[in-house]
Design a protein around this motif. Structure first.
Motif, mmCIF file in Angstrom:
data_model
loop_
_atom_site.group_PDB
_atom_site.id
_atom_site.type_symbol
_atom_site.label_atom_id
_atom_site.label_comp_id
_atom_site.label_asym_id
_atom_site.label_seq_id
_atom_site.Cartn_x
_atom_site.Cartn_y
_atom_site.Cartn_z
ATOM 1 N N ASP A 106 -12.299 2.090 19.579
ATOM 2 C CA ASP A 106 -13.491 1.398 18.893
ATOM 3 C C ASP A 106 -13.492 1.992 17.491
ATOM 4 N N GLY A 107 -12.294 2.178 16.874
ATOM 5 C CA GLY A 107 -12.212 2.946 15.293
ATOM 6 C C GLY A 107 -12.472 1.819 14.168
ATOM 7 N N GLU A 108 -13.246 0.751 14.525
ATOM 8 C CA GLU A 108 -13.569 -0.109 13.405
ATOM 9 C C GLU A 108 -14.917 0.386 12.651
ATOM 10 N N ILE A 109 -14.549 0.916 11.297
ATOM 11 C CA ILE A 109 -16.061 0.938 10.682
ATOM 12 C C ILE A 109 -15.987 0.191 9.318
ATOM 13 N N ARG A 110 -17.371 -0.182 9.228
ATOM 14 C CA ARG A 110 -17.623 -0.945 8.260
ATOM 15 C C ARG A 110 -18.423 -0.382 7.083
ATOM 16 N N ALA A 111 -18.212 -0.711 5.758
ATOM 17 C CA ALA A 111 -18.902 -0.135 4.588
ATOM 18 C C ALA A 111 -18.514 -1.151 3.297
ATOM 19 N N PRO A 112 -19.682 -1.314 2.555
ATOM 20 C CA PRO A 112 -19.277 -2.212 1.571
ATOM 21 C C PRO A 112 -18.035 -2.131 0.634
ATOM 22 N N VAL A 113 -17.661 -0.846 0.443
ATOM 23 C CA VAL A 113 -16.483 -0.502 -0.193
ATOM 24 C C VAL A 113 -15.547 0.451 0.186
ATOM 25 N N VAL A 114 -14.168 0.130 0.043
ATOM 26 C CA VAL A 114 -13.181 0.810 0.744
ATOM 27 C C VAL A 114 -12.323 1.364 -0.767
ATOM 28 N N VAL A 115 -12.186 2.736 -0.589
ATOM 29 C CA VAL A 115 -11.349 3.476 -1.601
ATOM 30 C C VAL A 115 -10.016 3.748 -1.171
ATOM 31 N N LEU A 116 -8.991 3.386 -1.472
ATOM 32 C CA LEU A 116 -7.693 3.537 -0.786
ATOM 33 C C LEU A 116 -6.905 4.549 -1.694
ATOM 34 N N ALA A 117 -6.977 5.656 -1.258
ATOM 35 C CA ALA A 117 -6.569 7.101 -1.893
ATOM 36 C C ALA A 117 -5.554 7.456 -0.895
ATOM 37 N N GLU A 118 -4.572 6.642 -0.417
ATOM 38 C CA GLU A 118 -3.770 7.111 0.664
ATOM 39 C C GLU A 118 -2.448 7.623 0.139
ATOM 40 N N GLY A 119 -2.381 8.049 -1.049
ATOM 41 C CA GLY A 119 -0.909 8.618 -1.463
ATOM 42 C C GLY A 119 0.194 7.519 -1.765
ATOM 43 N N ALA A 120 1.325 8.412 -1.810
ATOM 44 C CA ALA A 120 2.571 7.704 -2.468
ATOM 45 C C ALA A 120 2.838 6.684 -1.003
ATOM 46 N N ASN A 121 2.772 7.032 0.102
ATOM 47 C CA ASN A 121 3.015 6.227 1.260
ATOM 48 C C ASN A 121 1.812 5.331 1.591
ATOM 49 N N SER A 122 1.703 4.335 0.786
ATOM 50 C CA SER A 122 0.400 3.630 0.888
ATOM 51 C C SER A 122 0.459 2.455 1.922
ATOM 52 N N LEU A 123 0.568 2.885 3.186
ATOM 53 C CA LEU A 123 1.037 2.078 4.180
ATOM 54 C C LEU A 123 -0.187 0.791 4.381
ATOM 55 N N VAL A 124 -1.469 1.222 4.009
ATOM 56 C CA VAL A 124 -2.438 0.369 4.463
ATOM 57 C C VAL A 124 -2.630 -0.797 3.083
ATOM 58 N N SER A 125 -2.636 -0.013 2.016
ATOM 59 C CA SER A 125 -2.388 -1.093 0.808
ATOM 60 C C SER A 125 -1.362 -1.999 0.890
ATOM 61 N N GLU A 126 0.070 -1.513 1.335
ATOM 62 C CA GLU A 126 1.053 -2.616 1.724
ATOM 63 C C GLU A 126 0.937 -3.711 2.510
ATOM 64 N N GLY A 127 0.468 -2.918 3.749
ATOM 65 C CA GLY A 127 0.305 -3.704 4.936
ATOM 66 C C GLY A 127 -0.784 -4.729 4.517
ATOM 67 N N GLU A 128 -1.857 -4.574 4.047
ATOM 68 C CA GLU A 128 -2.854 -5.730 3.957
ATOM 69 C C GLU A 128 -2.652 -6.669 2.500
ATOM 70 N N GLY A 129 -1.401 -6.302 1.865
ATOM 71 C CA GLY A 129 -1.100 -7.215 0.610
ATOM 72 C C GLY A 129 -1.569 -6.665 -0.329
ATOM 73 N N LEU A 130 -2.129 -5.652 -0.649
ATOM 74 C CA LEU A 130 -2.881 -5.204 -1.917
ATOM 75 C C LEU A 130 -1.633 -4.729 -3.012
ATOM 76 N N LYS A 131 -0.659 -4.180 -2.481
ATOM 77 C CA LYS A 131 0.234 -3.917 -3.332
ATOM 78 C C LYS A 131 1.673 -4.226 -2.690
ATOM 79 N N ASP A 132 2.782 -4.142 -3.520
ATOM 80 C CA ASP A 132 4.061 -4.339 -3.057
ATOM 81 C C ASP A 132 4.735 -2.842 -2.816
ATOM 82 N N ARG A 133 5.478 -2.989 -1.891
ATOM 83 C CA ARG A 133 6.369 -1.849 -1.728
ATOM 84 C C ARG A 133 7.333 -1.536 -3.165
ATOM 85 N N GLN A 134 7.113 -0.241 -3.549
ATOM 86 C CA GLN A 134 7.986 -0.035 -4.710
ATOM 87 C C GLN A 134 9.481 -0.224 -4.407
ATOM 88 N N GLU A 135 10.130 -0.622 -5.665
ATOM 89 C CA GLU A 135 11.545 -0.546 -5.387
ATOM 90 C C GLU A 135 12.107 0.745 -5.481
#
Lengths: 456, 103
Positions: free
Chosen positions: A170-199
């Motif tokens: 049941d690991g869904e947590i809601r909040a008004p803002v999410v800060v993506l500070a997941e590092g160089a392997n940014s799987l969430v940002s990439e998976g969610e279309g917020l950034k492209d995988r670097q060349e």
């Protein structure tokens, strides 16, 4: 294998396996308790917000690797740096050119001012100790930290990001803002279309080893005393072979960090990280520094080096991207920075979020102060200033990493040669070697022009 | 110029990985997206770029690499190194995987 934990005394709250209902209990969720995430958490906690940091490792810092020097001007704004677990302050910076034949040509500096507080805000640290301490400061300021919890995706309401999915039941947590500070392997940002995988060309691989040595041995070998430390950076074929990158040696209190970082492109073309590290550690300029040391940790990480051009959109409806995930790393050859940029981005993001939430908003326009402030800060200024650099040195690699270090070694060997020839002749010969390598007077002038921006 | 190299003790990848602490997540967080792409691939960049000997392509295999995920340092190099973007890379579950003591 040692099971020893360095900071066993630190008690941090852990999430129960049955997740309570945290929905909208927090003003912001921070994905990753590294430097960028913790800086954001600290900034927001100080503004009175309730923030939740989610860290996938068993403690902050357990998944993090860096070369070794932390720059602390912004951290100083947030916490008492004097009580931070730093290793040594940087008393000496040294830049060395190495050839594969064993030559070394070095420029070394030890400004007296660096010996005085605050030591130019430059310290070696070990990330496991530092990140855990830094996160603890955020917790003491009011942030909540949950470890061993991996964010796997984002929760959306239409376009708007309204929370995170974790690998907890049941690991869904809601909040008004999410800060993506997941590092160089940014799987969430990439998976969610917020950034492209670097060349591949824009990403470096780094491998590092920490060697345990007596404090006195380190002091003697590196000519240090007290808390003084050294940052040695190495370039040329003797550092990373036929690759674009460099090597480093940093002193900690009772250990020395040694490593190489170069483009993954070059590793893919046959120069493996392990062999590159072996060659660097065997170089006559490096081997004596680590002789007799016991290997206590081998580590590796990728480094985003795409510069300002590769920076993704930093702000979205309900989310911001900070630190390595935003590609905020500067490698100008002389300046090697990233952790300070991560902290700066977390700081500006935290400020912007607090101000948006005060207006009851969390949309992209309301959070726009973050990218605007970051663009006005040294972070984006520096990235832009050095954007030309990576491509230029990649294009000029044979001259910079092979011809120039060799010509310097030949020229100095010639200039100081002891025989029965007059000095004049040796001087002329030394100058000719350098000019040959640079392509004559014309070539030297052209190159001076190409690299003028280093000093502009 | 000198040919005299200092003596550096031989060190194997096993020696190096022995210094690293792991919590086994119990299942692989790494994989290939499409094995057919590996069958076609002859350059095997994954085996070149990985600093931890996670990826190996056996001589007598069909070209699909075997994956020693237990050794993974979670650096992510394979993710960028594969020119076919064919590496499936996830974070190990619930804090599993590498636990750096120094970093």
């Amino acid at each position: 294998m040692s099971a020893q934990e360095t900071n066993g005394s630190l008690q941090l709250p852990k999430m129960q396996s049955e997740t309570p209902d945290y929905n909208d209990a927090y003003d912001a969720i921070i994905v990753g308790a590294g430097l960028a995430g913790t800086a954001a958490a600290l900034t927001m906690a100080r503004e009175g917000l309730d923030v939740l940091m989610l860290e996938r490792g068993p403690a902050p810092g357990t998944k993090n690797v860096f070369g070794g020097v932390l720059y602390t001007p912004t951290i100083r704004e947030l916490v008492d740096v004097d009580s931070a677990p730093t290793e040594r302050y940087i008393a000496e910076k040294r830049f060395s050119m190495l050839t594969s034949d064993g030559d070394e040509t070095a420029v070394s500096m030890r400004p007296g001012a660096w010996r005085d507080e605050p030591h130019n805000d430059s310290y070696t640290v070990l990330r496991r100790r530092f990140d855990e301490w830094f996160a603890k400061q955020a917790v003491e300021t009011g942030a909540t930290l949950i470890t061993e919890t991996t964010v796997t995706g984002l929760v959306r309401d239409g376009r708007k990001i309204v929370g995170v999915k974790t690998d907890r039941p049941d690991g869904e947590i809601r909040a008004p803002v999410v800060v993506l500070a997941e590092g160089a392997n940014s799987l969430v940002s990439e998976g969610e279309g917020l950034k492209d995988r670097q060349e591949r060309e824009a990403v470096a691989v780094s491998v590092k080893e920490v060697f345990k040595l007596d404090r006195e041995t380190i002091d003697d070998r590196f000519r240090l005393d007290g808390d003084a430390g050294a940052a040695y950076n190495y370039f040329g074929e003797g550092a990373v072979g036929d690759a674009v990158g460099g090597g480093f040696v940093y002193t900690n209190k009772r250990s020395v960090s040694v490593g190489v970082a170069y483009r993954i492109e070059d590793a893919a073309n046959g120069q493996t990280p392990e062999a590159t590290l072996d060659a660097f550690e065997s170089h006559p300029a490096v081997a004596p520094l680590i002789r007799g040391g016991r290997r206590i940790e081998y580590s590796a990480h990728v480094i985003p080096e795409g510069g300002a051009k590769a920076m993704p959109d930093l702000v979205h409806d309900g989310a911001v991207v900070v630190g390595d995930a935003a590609g905020l790393v500067l490698n100008s050859g002389v300046h090697l920075e990233g952790t300070n940029m991560a902290v700066e981005s977390g700081y500006h993001a935290g400020k912007a979020i607090a101000s948006a939430l005060a207006d009851g908003r969390s949309d992209e326009a309301a959070l726009a102060a973050y990218p605007r402030d970051l663009k006005d800060s040294f972070v984006v200024e520096n990235l832009r200033h050095y954007d030309w650099f990576q491509q230029t040195i990649a294009d000029d690699r044979k001259f910079l990493f092979e011809d120039l270090p060799r010509a310097l070694a030949d020229a100095e060997t010639e200039y100081f040669k002891m025989d029965r020839t007059a000095k004049d002749e040796h001087t002329d010969a030394a100058r000719d070697r350098l000019l040959d390598a640079a392509g004559g007077w014309y070539g030297a002038a052209k190159r001076a022009w190409r690299y003028r921006r280093m000093l502009s | 110029m000198s040919t005299a190299q200092p003596h550096v003790p031989d060190v194997s990848i096993e020696d190096r990985l022995y210094t690293v602490k792991y919590r086994d997540a119990g299942e692989s967080h790494l994989g290939v997206k499409d094995p057919d792409i590996c069958v076609e691939c002859t350059s095997n960049e994954c085996t070149q770029v990985c600093p931890a000997a996670v990826w190996t392509v056996e001589e007598d295999s069909d070209g699909v690499p075997s994956i020693a995920y237990e050794n993974c340092l979670e650096c992510g190099t394979c993710r960028f190194g594969c020119p076919h973007d064919n590496v499936r890379w996830e974070y190990p579950k619930t804090g599993g995987g590498v636990v750096f003591k120094q970093g």
